[in-house]
Every structure is written in C-alpha cells, then in structure tokens.
Design an enzyme around this catalytic site. Structure first.
Site, mmCIF file in Angstrom:
data_model
loop_
_atom_site.group_PDB
_atom_site.id
_atom_site.type_symbol
_atom_site.label_atom_id
_atom_site.label_comp_id
_atom_site.label_asym_id
_atom_site.label_seq_id
_atom_site.Cartn_x
_atom_site.Cartn_y
_atom_site.Cartn_z
ATOM 1 N N ASP A 167 0.820 -1.209 0.000
ATOM 2 C CA ASP A 167 0.000 0.000 0.000
ATOM 3 C C ASP A 167 0.855 1.262 0.000
ATOM 4 O OD1 ASP A 167 0.937 -0.470 2.558
ATOM 5 O OD2 ASP A 167 -1.036 -0.774 3.447
ATOM 6 N N GLU A 171 -9.821 -2.104 5.513
ATOM 7 C CA GLU A 171 -10.423 -1.863 6.820
ATOM 8 C C GLU A 171 -11.669 -2.737 7.003
ATOM 9 O OE1 GLU A 171 -8.932 -0.048 8.890
ATOM 10 O OE2 GLU A 171 -7.843 1.528 7.838
ATOM 11 N N ASN A 224 -7.585 -3.203 14.397
ATOM 12 C CA ASN A 224 -8.973 -3.528 14.037
ATOM 13 C C ASN A 224 -9.035 -4.684 13.044
ATOM 14 O OD1 ASN A 224 -8.018 -2.365 11.714
ATOM 15 N ND2 ASN A 224 -9.487 -0.672 11.659
ATOM 16 N N HIS A 281 -7.216 -4.883 10.247
ATOM 17 C CA HIS A 281 -6.936 -4.554 8.851
ATOM 18 C C HIS A 281 -5.635 -5.197 8.382
ATOM 19 C CE1 HIS A 281 -4.836 -0.557 10.127
ATOM 20 N NE2 HIS A 281 -3.889 -1.389 9.737
#
Ligand code: F6R
Length: 242
Positions: free
Chosen positions: A67, A143, A136, A138
């Site tokens: 990313d 996400e 979380n 990800h």
C-alpha cells in the site's frame, strides 16, 4: 494456518526473516510482497544483516508493497516508498527498478490501482507476501467492511487508522485521508503468506482474526481460508491463543 509463537520481538523477526531468506535462496527470482509499519522493521534488519554478510541476495528478486498513501510523493519522508528505501531497499543489493509500491503521486486512483494489479500479474503473482496486522484486523489498508475488496483499490482511511498512524506524522492533521492498497483478493492470490504481530496490544486481534469467525469485519480473518499462511507472533501477541 501455522501459528509460531516466538520468545520475543527479536525472535519473531528472525523466525519470519528466515522464511524470506529461505525463499530467496531457493528461488532467487522470487516475487516478494512487502509491508510497512513498525512490526516488520526487525525482520528487515535481519534480512539486511544476512545480505551484508553475503548469506542472501535480493539482486534477482522483485518486490511489491501492499500500500501507499494517496498524495505523497515517493521522496516524502512519511511515504511508504521512503520507508522501504530507509529500512530495506537502500541497505541491500536490490535493483530499485524491480521494486514496486503503488503510485501515491498519481491522483487518478483507478489508473494507479489498475496498473498496480496488472504489474503484479505480469510479474507472475506474488510468491511470498508479508503482512502486519492492524488493531482492528486490517491488512494493507483493507479496513473492516461489509465485504472483502478484491483488487488493488483506493480507500478512505478510518479515524482509528488515522489516529494509529499519526504517531509517525507531526500531527493527525497531516495524515493523508486516502490510500491505495492491494485488495484482499490480491493478497489471497499470493502463494504463501507470513503475518507478523508483536506486543500485548495485538493479542486480542490475533485471537479474533485467527480463532474467531471469518468475517469482513475482521479483514485478516479471511487468511484462515488460505492454504499456506504462517502467523509469527511474539509471546505477548500470542498470549490469548492457548
Ligand atoms: C503496512 C500496512 C498495515 C500495517 C498495520 C500494522 O504496509 O499495510 O496494514 O501492517 O497497520 O502496523 P504496525 O506494524 O505498525 O502495527
């Protein structure tokens, strides 16, 4: 899925680095998928040490990062391009033209992401993908959501990711709001996957991702369906996985 609980962060880094070193030795032209973040820094240090003492070479390898922030040029100190040069590329014998990071400087997200997905395919796909794990769940910038994104795509960062990543910027206001990321489908196509997680703060999500239900609300949980995943954690991050 194979879970390896290492004694410490250093041990986790060495054990995960060994998986990369073994592939580079066996298949020097391999295609590596790489990650940024705090967790893989020790792993990269191990690979740099191996390379410096002549035990491995990146000369014929290719890399694709997961990313990149949208809007940051490659030479921006907080860009993932810059991170990779600092922590790995400028310290090993890799040919920079064989390293790939999504083009965050291209404002046309669709074009940038389509080109990236094509480049991965043209390279023959990823042999070994490294992942970190967000609090979380990800992976990359995928996400929690109602479905698993398939291809490299443009995302709007959640507030929790902006807050978590703001530690690397002067203030949360400076964290870009968008990023380009490999999709879950892109990641799942990798032939092998290694995920690293460290520290007590990751213990709950390591448990939920790998011992809870498979759900896009915990994106990493999809890795339970991949046929060759090794999760390497230190004792703290593995503390809830009996
Ligand atoms: C980095 C990335 C992120 C991180 C994750 C964990 O390229 O894609 O998903 O892997 O946010 O980051 P750290 O290792 O800093 O806890």
């Amino acid at each position: 899925m194979k879970l390896v609980v290492a004694d410490s962060y250093e041990d986790m880094s060495r054990k995960a680095a060994d998986l990369f070193a073994a592939l580079l030795e066996e298949q020097p032209t391999c295609v590596l998928g790489l990650a940024t973040g705090t967790t893989p820094i020790g792993l990269y240090d191990c690979l740099v040490d191996d390379c410096k003492r002549g035990a491995l070479s990146f000369a014929d390898a290719q890399t694709f990062n997961l990313d990149e922030y949208r809007g940051l040029a490659p030479d921006h100190p907080q860009s993932y391009h810059y991170f990779m040069r600092t922590h790995l590329f400028d310290r090993v014998d890799i040919d920079l033209s064989r390293t790939h990071v999504p083009d965050g400087a291209n404002p046309d997200g669709q074009a940038a992401c389509d080109a990236y997905e094509r480049a991965i395919e043209q390279a023959g796909g990823i042999d070994l993908q490294l992942l970190g794990l967000g609090h979380n769940g990800h992976v990359g910038f995928n996400e929690p959501a109602d479905s698993f994104p398939v291809c490299t795509h443009s995302v709007t960062l959640t507030q929790s990711t902006i807050d978590a990543n703001s530690r690397l910027f002067d203030s949360a206001d400076e964290v870009p709001r968008e990023a380009y990321t490999m999709g879950i489908g892109t990641i799942m196509k990798a032939r092998k996957i290694v995920l690293v997680a460290s520290g007590q703060g990751k213990a709950q999500i390591v448990h939920d991702a790998f011992f809870g239900p498979v759900t896009p609300q915990v994106p990493a949980s999809v890795l339970q369906l991949h046929r060759d995943v090794t999760v390497v954690v230190d004792r703290e991050a593995g503390s809830l996985c009996a």
